[in-house]
Design a protein around this motif. Structure first.
Motif: not given
Length: 466
Positions: A167-175, A206-220
């Motif tokens: 099982v591979n996984v594609n979900v939102a960035p995590l801690t 990306h107009l809204g939601g946590k995905k709007r945070d470029y840095n949070w995503r690129v550091w995931s």
């Protein structure tokens, strides 16, 4: 650390390199192609040289070199998998995606564990062994535990002739702590796309939601690898911005991971924008990528990072998928549905609740028959992940070519297992002939292993590998 700007994506450096190589010099191009044939990868300025190719003769040389490198490393193997969308709930506002929070044109659905079990049963009974779990970036009441429970459910489903082995996984960035929990469930690859590395464009789409945070995503992926997940997958959504910029930014991301963790991504995905319900932007890409440029992207990536898998989804038509096999693609999805519950209700192929429109609607058996007729070996192998040949250990075997001693025999045995347990008579005939021809052309230890494994499957054994 992970809320600070990701300085490893250096936009000015990218533009400087691209401006230096606006026009492809024939001598430079051929020098870069000669270097790429050594299969040691390319630097950013060399990649930029290849992005400037437009001359048909040089394009032909690019495609020929990519084919040589692909076949030298991967042979004729093509790994197959199926995406499993467990939910289209989402809290983000991404202008290109049907799942965006304010889109009222789709029916929202998060599968129960019982419904997930049914979807997995259907996929197993078609012959699938690998699943990519996908979810919108919001979960039911259980929160992130919903994802963990779903992974556990997928692995728990058994059938007469098998189960899902990876099982591979594609979900939102995590801690980092959440990534550790995900790893504990035995996942294979964690996959996430930056969508676009161009910061201004990222903010526009990306107009809204946590995905709007470029840095949070690129550091995931840093967080994932710190948590011990050494197989990660990256990608961009081609069509949002200039593909030349995106390729070089992706190279910066890859080099950053290599510098920090000793190994880069295990896979790169190359999705193009496709129409999506309720998205005008998806229907009219800001930077449309032509078919010829799309083939060029695949070829360049194969030469730039020769040992990284390239994934082609069913967004593309059957014909485009065929053409990219020879240019570098090593993994494909097949028989895909992008709406939750789509496999149980696959008669409704035009369900508008899918994430995007599919270009290839063919069932798995038809895809396999087509692939085999082209001389490629459909592989369902998951041996490396279960034997710990991941991350740096995989690269240590891949770069000197030793991984072929495992991959070729395992591909043939897993293909034989499919033919024996699931294939239509027509596909079985094509596939068995290909297996016989392929083994006849092999030699040495790889041939001995292939013969031994295939005979075991013929004798009624499933899941044999080396």
């Amino acid at each position: 650390m992970y809320n600070v700007p990701a300085n490893f994506i250096n936009e000015q450096q990218i533009w400087d390199i691209l401006n230096t190589h606006k026009t492809a010099d024939r001598v430079q191009v051929r020098e870069v192609l000669a270097k790429s044939a050594e299969m040691k990868g390319l630097e950013m300025d060399e990649v930029a040289v290849l992005t400037g190719i437009s001359d048909p003769e040089l394009l032909g040389e690019l495609f020929h070199t990519a084919n040589q490198v692909k076949e030298t490393i991967y042979g004729k193997r093509l790994v197959l998998f199926a995406p499993l969308y467990i939910s289209n709930l989402c809290s983000n506002e991404c202008l290109y995606c049907a799942f965006r929070a304010t889109n009222k044109e789709i029916v929202r659905n998060a599968l129960t564990q019982k419904q997930i079990t049914r979807e997995v049963e259907i996929l197993i009974n078609k012959g699938h062994k690998r699943i990519l779990l996908v979810a919108g970036e919001a979960y039911p009441q259980q929160g992130f535990q919903y994802v963990l429970d779903s992974v556990r459910t997928i692995y728990s489903v058994k059938s007469d002739h098998g189960e899902i082995r990876r099982v591979n996984v594609n979900v939102a960035p995590l801690t980092t702590e959440e990534f550790k929990m995900l790893k504990a469930e035995g996942i294979g690859t964690y996959q996430i796309f930056q969508e676009t590395y161009h910061r201004e464009t990222y903010q526009k789409v990306h107009l809204g939601g946590k995905k709007r945070d470029y840095n949070w995503r690129v550091w995931s992926l840093h967080r994932a690898m710190e948590a011990g997940i050494d197989d990660v997958g990256i990608g961009v959504l081609f069509g949002l911005f200039d593909y030349r910029f995106e390729i070089l930014a992706m190279m910066q991301h890859i080099r950053e991971l290599e510098n920090q963790f000793g190994v880069g991504p295990h896979t790169i995905s190359v999705p193009r924008l496709e129409p999506a319900t309720g998205s005008d932007l998806a229907t009219h890409p800001p930077f449309p990528v032509s078919d010829i440029d799309f083939r060029k992207i695949v070829a360049i990536l194969r030469l730039a990072v020769p040992y990284t898998g390239i994934i082609m989804s069913t967004r593309e038509t059957a014909q485009m998928r065929r053409e990219t096999f020879a240019l570098g693609v090593s993994q494909i999805s097949a028989g895909s549905r992008t709406n939750p519950g789509g496999y149980e209700h696959e008669e409704n192929q035009d369900d508008p609740s899918g994430q995007f429109s599919l270009g290839d609607h063919r069932p798995l058996d038809e895809v396999i028959r087509d692939v085999a007729k082209m001389g490629y070996i459909p592989s369902f192998c998951t041996a490396c992940y279960r034997l710990g040949r991941t991350g740096q250990d995989f690269m240590d075997l891949a770069k000197p070519g030793d991984i072929k001693l495992h991959c070729a025999p395992n591909a043939l045995s897993s293909f034989k297992e499919y033919l024996q347990n699931y294939a239509s008579p027509e596909t079985a005939e094509v596939g068995n002939r290909l297996i016989k021809e392929t083994i006849a052309e092999m030699d040495g230890l790889a041939k001995q292993r292939a013969q031994k494994l295939v005979k075991r499957v013929e004798a009624g054994r499933d899941d044999v590998y080396c």
